[in-house]
Design a protein around this motif. Structure first.
Motif, mmCIF file in Angstrom:
data_model
loop_
_atom_site.group_PDB
_atom_site.id
_atom_site.type_symbol
_atom_site.label_atom_id
_atom_site.label_comp_id
_atom_site.label_asym_id
_atom_site.label_seq_id
_atom_site.Cartn_x
_atom_site.Cartn_y
_atom_site.Cartn_z
ATOM 1 N N VAL A 183 24.956 -1.961 -12.271
ATOM 2 C CA VAL A 183 24.081 -1.209 -11.361
ATOM 3 C C VAL A 183 24.321 -1.639 -9.916
ATOM 4 O O VAL A 183 24.415 -0.792 -9.004
ATOM 5 C CB VAL A 183 22.604 -1.418 -11.754
ATOM 6 C CG1 VAL A 183 21.677 -0.801 -10.720
ATOM 7 C CG2 VAL A 183 22.333 -0.816 -13.134
ATOM 8 N N THR A 184 24.442 -2.940 -9.711
ATOM 9 C CA THR A 184 24.704 -3.447 -8.358
ATOM 10 C C THR A 184 26.031 -2.937 -7.832
ATOM 11 O O THR A 184 26.156 -2.554 -6.660
ATOM 12 C CB THR A 184 24.696 -4.983 -8.360
ATOM 13 O OG1 THR A 184 23.453 -5.456 -8.873
ATOM 14 C CG2 THR A 184 24.912 -5.522 -6.951
ATOM 15 N N THR A 185 27.039 -2.918 -8.705
ATOM 16 C CA THR A 185 28.367 -2.441 -8.297
ATOM 17 C C THR A 185 28.302 -0.986 -7.851
ATOM 18 O O THR A 185 28.830 -0.620 -6.792
ATOM 19 C CB THR A 185 29.359 -2.590 -9.459
ATOM 20 O OG1 THR A 185 29.453 -3.967 -9.825
ATOM 21 C CG2 THR A 185 30.731 -2.063 -9.056
ATOM 22 N N VAL A 186 27.661 -0.136 -8.658
ATOM 23 C CA VAL A 186 27.554 1.284 -8.305
ATOM 24 C C VAL A 186 26.779 1.449 -6.998
ATOM 25 O O VAL A 186 27.168 2.230 -6.112
ATOM 26 C CB VAL A 186 26.884 2.068 -9.448
ATOM 27 C CG1 VAL A 186 26.617 3.514 -9.024
ATOM 28 C CG2 VAL A 186 27.750 2.038 -10.702
ATOM 29 N N THR A 187 25.649 0.698 -6.895
ATOM 30 C CA THR A 187 24.836 0.789 -5.676
ATOM 31 C C THR A 187 25.625 0.349 -4.450
ATOM 32 O O THR A 187 25.570 0.995 -3.392
ATOM 33 C CB THR A 187 23.577 -0.076 -5.818
ATOM 34 O OG1 THR A 187 22.851 0.316 -6.994
ATOM 35 C CG2 THR A 187 22.685 0.064 -4.601
ATOM 36 N N VAL A 188 26.381 -0.747 -4.601
ATOM 37 C CA VAL A 188 27.175 -1.262 -3.484
ATOM 38 C C VAL A 188 28.252 -0.259 -3.081
ATOM 39 O O VAL A 188 28.499 -0.035 -1.887
ATOM 40 C CB VAL A 188 27.800 -2.622 -3.860
ATOM 41 C CG1 VAL A 188 28.892 -2.996 -2.866
ATOM 42 C CG2 VAL A 188 26.736 -3.698 -3.888
ATOM 43 N N ILE A 189 28.901 0.357 -4.073
ATOM 44 C CA ILE A 189 29.948 1.341 -3.768
ATOM 45 C C ILE A 189 29.365 2.507 -2.985
ATOM 46 O O ILE A 189 29.930 2.949 -1.975
ATOM 47 C CB ILE A 189 30.624 1.823 -5.062
ATOM 48 C CG1 ILE A 189 31.437 0.682 -5.694
ATOM 49 C CG2 ILE A 189 31.522 3.031 -4.795
ATOM 50 C CD1 ILE A 189 32.027 1.024 -7.045
ATOM 51 N N VAL A 190 28.229 3.017 -3.450
ATOM 52 C CA VAL A 190 27.592 4.145 -2.750
ATOM 53 C C VAL A 190 27.162 3.720 -1.346
ATOM 54 O O VAL A 190 27.387 4.447 -0.360
ATOM 55 C CB VAL A 190 26.383 4.655 -3.562
ATOM 56 C CG1 VAL A 190 25.613 5.707 -2.765
ATOM 57 C CG2 VAL A 190 26.844 5.231 -4.896
ATOM 58 N N PHE A 191 26.545 2.545 -1.242
ATOM 59 C CA PHE A 191 26.091 2.066 0.059
ATOM 60 C C PHE A 191 27.259 1.860 1.012
ATOM 61 O O PHE A 191 27.199 2.262 2.183
ATOM 62 C CB PHE A 191 25.325 0.746 -0.116
ATOM 63 C CG PHE A 191 24.974 0.090 1.185
ATOM 64 C CD1 PHE A 191 23.921 0.561 1.950
ATOM 65 C CD2 PHE A 191 25.704 -0.992 1.651
ATOM 66 C CE1 PHE A 191 23.593 -0.041 3.167
ATOM 67 C CE2 PHE A 191 25.391 -1.599 2.861
ATOM 68 C CZ PHE A 191 24.331 -1.120 3.616
#
Length: 468
Positions: A183-191
């Motif tokens: 979840v953190t990885t996806v959030t970081v990529i989007v951010f």
């Protein structure tokens, strides 16, 4: 078509995302390994504690265990299991094994001092891990001396311990950490994607504004120039270069505009004269004197028109051109050959006889010298002389043409000397000069990679042709 914005967004997104992912992945692996190792260390510590409860005395093996202090082995709360084997079979096991259908743990073959941890299904059906270790039980010193040291044939028998505990909580924590990582990885990529795009757009805003300012700029506007309200260090050199380019092209624009007007003016006068003469001749056909003057005048005006057009074509032909320089010549001889056919009564010469031969274009040299001398003779007062001088300066040879002016030129007039069709006499009263001589000389000078300079001292003007 390549896009700087897209390339920056993609490059920065990949670079930052790769760095962040590497850090997150390393952190996830490190945390997973630490939790897994801590669980295994807990198994080893518990197994070591159970081993210390086994000792050997005169009656044999004894196991000093009390479930009162370790209720997990009773099976009441989060059951855990242990079992100890001797060479003869099962020595003891936890009460928690009696609560389920499977009442024993699987025996593993080990060497003394060896330990092994394996993943297995516990008797209660949960996932867990079992640590196996093979060891010698503790024995009192007097028991060891009595049983083994006095009886050399007696050998102390090792025991095998199995301790099992559920790993579901640890597995859940590891799984939860992995979910958080994803979840953190996806959030970081989007951010990162949004942040990089916003940053790139913000950084490129001055460039977009610059493009907008350029699109609204008019070269005909004398005061128009590009100004950035908030100067950007990387764009400032571009803005300065663009303003210089705009200024130069604006000068060319107005120069061409003036040239067009001058050409129209030069052609309008002889054409008007031809029309007037034709109208007079038609109106008074029987006037003998008019008919006698008509033909020579028409010829004279036509030759003037031809001269103007020929010089304009010559100027256009050699502007921004490169002429071949493959003819050896003596500058002094070329100068004298060009001028000896004309009126030399007002010419003075100071020619350096030691000048070496040069490689240049004879046609260009002759045209330049002719135009410079004719210009000097035309615009110098009667009774004054035009000085023609050659000299050597380092690796260059210089031809100078110097004459006296009727009136000194202003700085603005000096800057317009080489402009086509420019004449100090704005009324253009001369029928023999059209303001093209110096322009042609300047164009031919550039065509042979030479340099034509002009300087004024009071009422004396000097043109210098520098041949490299």
């Amino acid at each position: 078509m390549k896009s700087i914005r897209s390339k920056l967004v993609v490059t920065l997104s990949i670079a930052i995302t790769g760095l962040v992912l590497s850090i997150l992945l390393a952190t996830d692996i490190a945390v997973d390994s630490w939790i897994d190792n801590e669980f295994n260390r807990g198994l080893q510590s518990k197994a070591g504690m159970l081993m210390t409860l086994v000792h050997e005395d005169e009656q044999g093996l004894a196991f000093n265990f009390s479930s009162e202090f370790m209720p997990e082995f009773d099976g009441k709360v989060e059951p855990e299991y242990f079992q100890i084997w001797t060479e003869a079979g099962v020595f003891t096991r936890s009460k928690s094994l009696n609560l389920f259908k499977v009442k024993t743990l699987t025996l593993q073959s080990l060497d003394v001092g060896e330990s092994k941890i394996i993943a297995a299904k516990l008797p209660d059906g949960r996932d867990g891990r079992i640590i196996y270790t093979r060891f010698f039980p503790q024995a009192e010193s007097h028991v060891r001396a009595g049983n083994y040291e006095s009886n050399k044939s007696a050998v102390q028998m090792p025991l095998t311990l199995a301790y099992a505990a559920s790993s579901e909580e640890v597995d859940f924590i590891l799984w939860l950490i992995d979910i958080i990582f994803v979840v953190t990885t996806v959030t970081v990529i989007v951010f990162i994607r949004l942040f990089v795009r916003k940053s790139v757009d913000s950084s490129l805003a001055p460039l977009n504004q610059l493009n907008k300012d350029i699109s609204l700029l008019s070269i005909a506007d004398k005061s128009a120039q590009i100004v950035i309200k908030e100067p950007v260090k990387e764009l400032q050199p571009i803005v300065e270069s663009l303003n210089a380019f705009i200024q130069e092209n604006r000068q060319l624009y107005f120069r061409e505009k003036r040239l067009t007007s001058d050409i129209a003016h030069e052609l309008k006068t002889p054409i008007a004269e031809l029309i007037n003469m034709a109208e007079v001749a038609i109106r008074f056909p029987k006037e003998q004197q008019l008919n006698e003057d008509f033909k020579p005048e028409v010829l004279n005006i036509s030759q003037r028109l031809k001269s103007i057009v020929s010089n304009l074509l010559l100027l256009h032909k050699y502007s921004d051109q490169v002429l071949p320089k493959n003819e050896a010549c003596d500058l002094n001889q070329v100068t004298m050959r060009v001028l000896e056919n004309g009126d030399t009564s007002r010419l003075e010469f100071e020619l350096d006889k030691t000048l070496p031969a040069i490689i240049s274009n004879i046609f260009a040299l002759e045209s330049i010298i002719t135009n410079l001398v004719n210009n000097a003779k035309q615009y110098s007062p009667e009774g004054t002389y035009v000085l023609i001088k050659t000299k050597r300066a380092g690796s260059s040879i210089i031809l100078t043409v110097r004459n006296t002016l009727l009136t000194a030129l202003s700085k603005e007039e000096m800057s317009q000397l080489f402009d086509p069709l420019w004449q100090k006499d704005t009324a253009r009263t001369s029928n023999d000069n059209f303001g093209l001589g110096l322009s042609i000389a300047n164009a031919l000078t550039k065509a042979i990679d030479a340099e034509l300079l002009v300087e004024q001292s009071e009422q004396t003007i000097t043109f210098s042709l520098i041949l490299k």
